[in-house]
Design a protein around this motif. Sequence first.
Motif, PDB file in Angstrom:
ATOM      1  N   UNK A 144      54.004   6.382  76.768  1.00 50.60           N
ATOM      2  CA  UNK A 144      54.580   6.706  75.534  1.00 50.60           C
ATOM      3  C   UNK A 144      54.705   5.442  74.384  1.00 50.60           C
ATOM      4  N   UNK A 145      54.576   4.305  75.039  1.00 47.22           N
ATOM      5  CA  UNK A 145      54.936   2.947  74.390  1.00 47.22           C
ATOM      6  C   UNK A 145      53.476   2.427  73.885  1.00 47.22           C
ATOM      7  N   UNK A 146      52.409   2.663  74.895  1.00 52.52           N
ATOM      8  CA  UNK A 146      51.138   1.977  74.368  1.00 52.52           C
ATOM      9  C   UNK A 146      50.501   2.456  73.059  1.00 52.52           C
ATOM     10  N   UNK A 147      50.371   3.427  72.718  1.00 51.43           N
ATOM     11  CA  UNK A 147      49.608   3.881  71.198  1.00 51.43           C
ATOM     12  C   UNK A 147      50.478   3.090  70.191  1.00 51.43           C
ATOM     13  N   UNK A 148      51.479   3.156  70.107  1.00 50.90           N
ATOM     14  CA  UNK A 148      52.506   2.324  68.969  1.00 50.90           C
ATOM     15  C   UNK A 148      52.042   0.715  69.064  1.00 50.90           C
ATOM     16  N   UNK A 149      52.034   0.295  70.504  1.00 54.63           N
ATOM     17  CA  UNK A 149      51.909  -1.168  70.462  1.00 54.63           C
ATOM     18  C   UNK A 149      50.536  -1.342  69.960  1.00 54.63           C
ATOM     19  N   UNK A 150      49.478  -0.507  70.835  1.00 60.28           N
ATOM     20  CA  UNK A 150      48.156  -0.663  70.261  1.00 60.28           C
ATOM     21  C   UNK A 150      47.993  -0.517  68.903  1.00 60.28           C
ATOM     22  N   UNK A 151      48.400   0.476  68.053  1.00 57.92           N
ATOM     23  CA  UNK A 151      48.097   0.348  66.791  1.00 57.92           C
ATOM     24  C   UNK A 151      48.919  -0.881  66.006  1.00 57.92           C
ATOM     25  N   UNK A 152      49.806  -1.640  66.474  1.00 59.41           N
ATOM     26  CA  UNK A 152      50.288  -2.775  66.064  1.00 59.41           C
ATOM     27  C   UNK A 152      49.300  -3.877  66.133  1.00 59.41           C
ATOM     28  N   UNK A 153      48.987  -4.121  67.421  1.00 52.57           N
ATOM     29  CA  UNK A 153      47.995  -5.130  67.725  1.00 52.57           C
ATOM     30  C   UNK A 153      46.454  -4.830  67.132  1.00 52.57           C
ATOM     31  N   UNK A 154      46.110  -3.630  66.735  1.00 56.10           N
ATOM     32  CA  UNK A 154      44.965  -3.521  65.984  1.00 56.10           C
ATOM     33  C   UNK A 154      45.109  -3.723  64.514  1.00 56.10           C
ATOM     34  N   UNK A 155      46.245  -3.660  63.790  1.00 61.89           N
ATOM     35  CA  UNK A 155      46.610  -3.658  62.622  1.00 61.89           C
ATOM     36  C   UNK A 155      46.732  -5.189  62.327  1.00 61.89           C
ATOM     37  N   UNK A 156      47.605  -6.147  63.158  1.00 57.65           N
ATOM     38  CA  UNK A 156      47.453  -7.316  62.882  1.00 57.65           C
ATOM     39  C   UNK A 156      46.693  -8.353  63.337  1.00 57.65           C
ATOM     40  N   UNK A 157      45.889  -7.978  64.425  1.00 57.75           N
ATOM     41  CA  UNK A 157      44.945  -8.996  65.017  1.00 57.75           C
ATOM     42  C   UNK A 157      43.533  -8.040  64.686  1.00 57.75           C
ATOM     43  N   UNK A 158      42.946  -7.400  65.876  1.00 57.32           N
ATOM     44  CA  UNK A 158      41.784  -6.627  65.734  1.00 57.32           C
ATOM     45  C   UNK A 158      41.697  -5.943  67.206  1.00 57.32           C
ATOM     46  N   UNK A 159      40.851  -4.888  67.171  1.00 61.36           N
ATOM     47  CA  UNK A 159      40.565  -3.988  68.131  1.00 61.36           C
ATOM     48  C   UNK A 159      40.399  -4.766  69.501  1.00 61.36           C
ATOM     49  N   UNK A 160      39.820  -5.976  69.396  1.00 58.05           N
ATOM     50  CA  UNK A 160      39.486  -6.661  70.509  1.00 58.05           C
ATOM     51  C   UNK A 160      40.659  -7.325  71.387  1.00 58.05           C
ATOM     52  N   UNK A 161      41.814  -7.387  70.604  1.00 61.24           N
ATOM     53  CA  UNK A 161      42.940  -7.703  71.237  1.00 61.24           C
ATOM     54  C   UNK A 161      43.683  -6.708  72.239  1.00 61.24           C
ATOM     55  N   UNK A 162      43.246  -5.762  71.935  1.00 60.65           N
ATOM     56  CA  UNK A 162      43.711  -4.618  72.757  1.00 60.65           C
ATOM     57  C   UNK A 162      42.915  -4.662  74.287  1.00 60.65           C
ATOM     58  N   UNK A 163      42.039  -5.304  74.385  1.00 62.12           N
ATOM     59  CA  UNK A 163      41.546  -5.570  75.681  1.00 62.12           C
ATOM     60  C   UNK A 163      41.787  -7.046  75.975  1.00 62.12           C
TER      61      UNK A 163
END
Length: 459
Positions: A144-163
């Motif tokens: 429930x929470x990871x898509x929103x948190x992941x979108x914020x990480x990608x927007x503020x930092x980059x996709x690499x920070x997802x991992x």
Amino acid sequence: MAYRSKVTLVYLLGFALDLLNMFVANIAYPDIALELHASVTQLAWISNAYMLGLTLIIPLSVWLAAALGERRLILGSLLLFSCASLCVARAGSIEALIGWRLVQGLGGGLLIPVGQALAYRQFPVAERSRLTAWVMLIALLVPALSPAAGGLIVQVLSWRWIFYVNVPLALLALLLAAVWLKADDPTPERPTLDSRGLLLGAGTLSLLLIALSLLSEAGSRYLGIFGLALSAVGGWLYVRDGWRKAAPILDLQLIKGQWLRVAMLVYLFIPGVFIGTSLIAVLHLRDLGFSAVQTGALMLPWAIGSGLAITLGKRAFQRFGPKPLLIGGMIAQSLGILLLTQIEQPQGPLPILAYALMGLGGSLCSSTAQTLAFLDIHTSRMGHASALWNINRQLSFCLGAALLSSLLGALGPSSSHAFILCFLCAAALTFSPLSAILRLDTAKLLTHITPHPPKEKTA
């Protein structure tokens, strides 16, 4: 803190990492495609490779736990997962990223069944529903929470920070496991490895997962059907080879137990059907004018319904047994799916009610099935039971998505009538385990889970 609480916390951290990597990567696909020049098929394999690694290593986890010890295996899997996560984040090509995702899945696939078996072994039968409630809470919150948190990480930092974010979490779990878990008992002899069973099982699972991914695309659908036929033959050979072996790679005799068998059937269809339904529902709702934010926000009523189901299920299982909970859950999920056919515009309460019912029904069934699965499993066979359960869990996620997306592709995704037919099919599939559930002996089960007071000594 009690030892069983420490074991549970280590397992739940690992389980959360597994779910996070299953659900959060999708949000980064557009940025990965742009930077690494990845095709749609290659993007799909970012998830498929992780799922393949998870599923392939699970059968071997039982033998490795016996050969190396559960504590050492958990530490090793967390270390492997951490290193692979770092390599995924630093990948310079889509091919390297997919390869490291496979390795990351191997680490997670070792951790989850071994950690689950160790955790459930710490709880007496009457208290395993408490552990299940915690497991289902993680299964609720992370998706429930990871898509929103992941979108914020990608927007503020980059996709690499997802991992990158996996690394400190995995190292924390590694530190806790090293400090808290008891040393493994020395084994008098090294267990034998069922090499033929391992090759047959790994080959069959690989064929099945690849075939399911091929089914999702119109151009490779016939090849996917051929792959399914080959995997069915491989599965038959595996069962024939391992059914009566003295030391098989997986103890298939456990499936003869009604409670584990019914629980696996429930999990295969009901959460699996929801995964497929949610996939095509996103496409349908976007066609109706829903924005990405509106569609993503529907996971909130789903989460509320799921949380209510976990609370109800924990208390009601001990009192009424699994049968009314499973039947009620199937009805609720089916009604939620049917409500999707009535949505015509982005406004109104129908989408919220539909997702709340799907969350309530799906989680009521999955939490009940998780508790039911291990009720009569002896501690010495918990590793095999956990491995079977987790293979079934991974396949349920793949099967529902492949089946319903293939049906939508065959009917024509540009037609609203095709979506309606898919939803009707999904609502019907939700009731697939009904006959097996109706045959459950509730009286016997309630007797089994009721703790008996110690007998008084007579003078």
